[in-house]
Scaffold this motif. Structure first.
Motif, PDB file in Angstrom:
ATOM      1  N   THR A 252      -3.171  -0.019  -0.404  1.00  0.00           N
ATOM      2  CA  THR A 252      -4.236  -0.491  -1.209  1.00  0.00           C
ATOM      3  C   THR A 252      -4.925  -1.685  -1.049  1.00  0.00           C
ATOM      4  OG1 THR A 252      -3.106   0.575  -3.101  1.00  0.00           O
ATOM      5  CG2 THR A 252      -4.797  -0.880  -3.774  1.00  0.00           C
TER       6      THR A 252
ATOM      7  N   ARG B  39       1.935  -6.770  -3.796  1.00  0.00           N
ATOM      8  CA  ARG B  39       0.877  -5.574  -3.920  1.00  0.00           C
ATOM      9  C   ARG B  39       1.045  -4.127  -3.227  1.00  0.00           C
ATOM     10  NH1 ARG B  39      -1.439  -6.435  -9.100  1.00  0.00           N
ATOM     11  NH2 ARG B  39      -1.992  -8.302  -9.371  1.00  0.00           N
ATOM     12  N   ASP B  40       0.880  -3.047  -3.423  1.00  0.00           N
ATOM     13  CA  ASP B  40       1.188  -2.044  -2.689  1.00  0.00           C
ATOM     14  C   ASP B  40       0.344  -2.242  -1.317  1.00  0.00           C
ATOM     15  OD1 ASP B  40       1.669   1.087  -2.365  1.00  0.00           O
ATOM     16  OD2 ASP B  40      -0.598   0.745  -1.948  1.00  0.00           O
TER      17      ASP B  40
ATOM     18  N   ALA C 267      -1.263   5.889   2.200  1.00  0.00           N
ATOM     19  CA  ALA C 267      -0.674   4.958   1.582  1.00  0.00           C
ATOM     20  C   ALA C 267       0.708   5.728   1.048  1.00  0.00           C
ATOM     21  CB  ALA C 267      -1.458   4.378   0.397  1.00  0.00           C
TER      22      ALA C 267
ATOM     23  N   ALA D  93      -6.402  -0.940   2.478  1.00  0.00           N
ATOM     24  CA  ALA D  93      -7.653  -0.340   2.106  1.00  0.00           C
ATOM     25  C   ALA D  93      -8.815  -1.209   1.715  1.00  0.00           C
ATOM     26  CB  ALA D  93      -7.428   1.059   1.273  1.00  0.00           C
ATOM     27  N   THR D  94      -8.509  -1.823   0.795  1.00  0.00           N
ATOM     28  CA  THR D  94      -9.542  -2.713  -0.019  1.00  0.00           C
ATOM     29  C   THR D  94     -10.329  -3.682   0.866  1.00  0.00           C
ATOM     30  OG1 THR D  94      -8.214  -2.350  -2.144  1.00  0.00           O
ATOM     31  CG2 THR D  94      -9.974  -4.251  -2.193  1.00  0.00           C
TER      32      THR D  94
ATOM     33  N   GLN E 169      -7.315   5.091   4.822  1.00  0.00           N
ATOM     34  CA  GLN E 169      -6.131   4.128   4.596  1.00  0.00           C
ATOM     35  C   GLN E 169      -5.401   4.684   3.231  1.00  0.00           C
ATOM     36  OE1 GLN E 169      -4.583   1.504   6.569  1.00  0.00           O
ATOM     37  NE2 GLN E 169      -3.243   2.371   5.002  1.00  0.00           N
ATOM     38  N   GLN E 170      -6.030   4.845   2.336  1.00  0.00           N
ATOM     39  CA  GLN E 170      -5.674   5.115   0.948  1.00  0.00           C
ATOM     40  C   GLN E 170      -4.855   6.548   0.872  1.00  0.00           C
ATOM     41  OE1 GLN E 170      -5.177   3.130  -1.442  1.00  0.00           O
ATOM     42  NE2 GLN E 170      -6.738   3.441  -2.733  1.00  0.00           N
TER      43      GLN E 170
END
Length: 406
Positions: free
Chosen positions: A279, A275-276, A388, A282-283, A384-385
């Protein structure tokens, strides 16, 4: 060609090389034998009749030493190699434990505790740099294995240390020292030097870091994240006992953290490895904020259990992508130094989190603490996003450079 490069050519991307398993074994043995740290406060207050404040100062000395060790370990990993830095750390930890266990006066205890913190932390940046020397497609799983092994080891140490302490605190120090020597033997037998001749550079770390705005930004974001995470765990016992729950109930709720990491992290690696990165991180930070906020506002055991599970999911997300992300940011000749700085974000958060969380709880109360935790999680998610895209661009540039070199 280095030993790592040869191994990597023969190892499919989804299989881990022997280096990763050897480093995981080091983590498991070293953390599984870390019997002193969980019992350190009790040892100081019961054996040496220290006040809680004085014992806290000794624990703080360990934390300060650990913070310094991340920077020192990163620098040494670049200068003398990953393998030698690991050996220095494990052997130095064994010596520091012997000194701490035999020290009688407060100044000697404090000095030995600081030395213990410095030596015990050297393995992390050096081991992280060794993993960073692996091909990028193997790093996420290798870093996750190290984190999983460390948590399994911690669960063993936390369980066994109390039993051992009932037979005398001196036994803790000597068995802990033996575990460090065993970890050093694993390094001697199974961990090759991964720093290649091409990675040896006369460049200095500080000028390179000061010019790398993305690295600075990412480090600051993670200092905030780890501060938020550690304040949540530092205030949890105060929050639960304030609701008249027993220490046994607190222990049972806290055990969910280790159980969740041990069980769920292998599944998370399979789900999140590709996954990115921005992201996922951040999650994870948002989950930490939600967990910390819920812990402050919960009123029931189920509420605290859900809060701990949210915190655990955040930890797992961070663990899956943290090491690989900073490894991708690092220039090959400064990997160990970069990863030492990244690890220091965790150490600094471990110092700041308990201080800020307990002070906010005492001065403002649980509702305000919860609101701050929620807000911090949202701000970290947004921050964080926001970077990214720059992370993806840096990763793409490095992939292009490697393709050109081939």
């Amino acid at each position: 060609m280095t030993v790592t490069a040869i191994t990597a050519e023969r190892t499919p991307a989804r299989r881990l090389p022997s280096l990763a398993w050897a480093l995981g074994a080091c983590h498991l043995v070293a953390r599984g034998g870390s019997f002193v740290q969980p019992m350190l406060v009790l040892y100081l207050t019961q054996e040496h009749r220290m006040t809680p404040a004085a014992a806290g100062a000794v624990v703080a000395a360990v934390g300060i030493g650990d913070f310094g060790s991340q920077l020192l370990g990163g620098w040494l990993g670049n200068r003398i190699g990953r393998r030698r830095t690991m050996l220095l750390g494990f052997l130095g930890t064994a010596i520091a434990l012997a000194a701490l266990g035999s020290a009688g006066a407060a100044p000697g205890i404090w000095a030995a505790a600081a030395g213990y913190g410095v030596a015990a932390g050297l393995f992390r940046p050096a081991g992280s740099a060794a993993v960073a020397d692996l091909p990028p497609e193997q790093r996420v799983r290798a870093y996750s294995l190290l984190y999983w092994a460390a948590n399994l080891g911690y669960a063993v140490a936390a369980t066994v240390s109390g039993v051992l302490a009932s037979r005398g605190y001196g036994l803790l120090f000597w068995l802990n020292a033996v575990a460090m020597l065993a970890a050093a033997l694993i390094v001697v037998a199974a961990v090759p030097e991964t720093r290649s001749t091409a990675q040896r550079s006369s460049r200095r770390l500080l000028p390179a870091l000061s010019a790398d705005r993305l690295m600075i930004t990412m480090t600051l974001i993670h200092v905030g994240c780890f501060t938020l995470l550690m304040q949540a765990f530092a205030t949890l016992p105060l929050l639960m006992t304030g609701r008249q729950f027993s220490s046994a109930t607190y222990g049972a709720v806290l055990a969910l953290n280790g159980f969740a990491i041990i069980v769920l992290q292998p599944l998370a690696v399979a789900a999140l490895a590709n996954r990115d990165r921005g992201t996922v991180l951040a999650t994870a930070m948002l989950l930490v904020g939600l967990g910390g906020g819920l812990a402050a506002m919960a009123q029931s055991i189920s509420g605290y259990a859900i809060a701990v599970l949210l915190l655990s999911l955040g930890q797992i997300g961070l663990a899956v992508q943290f090491g690989a992300t900073f490894a991708a940011l690092a220039p090959p000749d400064l990997r160990s130094g970069y990863l030492g700085v990244a690890s220091s974000a965790w150490s600094l958060g471990a110092v700041l989190g308990p201080m800020i969380g307990t002070a906010l709880l005492e001065e403002s109360g649980r509702m305000e603490l919860g609101a701050v935790a929620f807000a911090a999680g949202v701000l970290l998610f947004v921050a964080q996003q926001a970077v990214a895209g720059r992370l993806r661009a840096r990763q793409a540039d490095q992939s292009t450079e490697k393709g050109t070199q081939r």
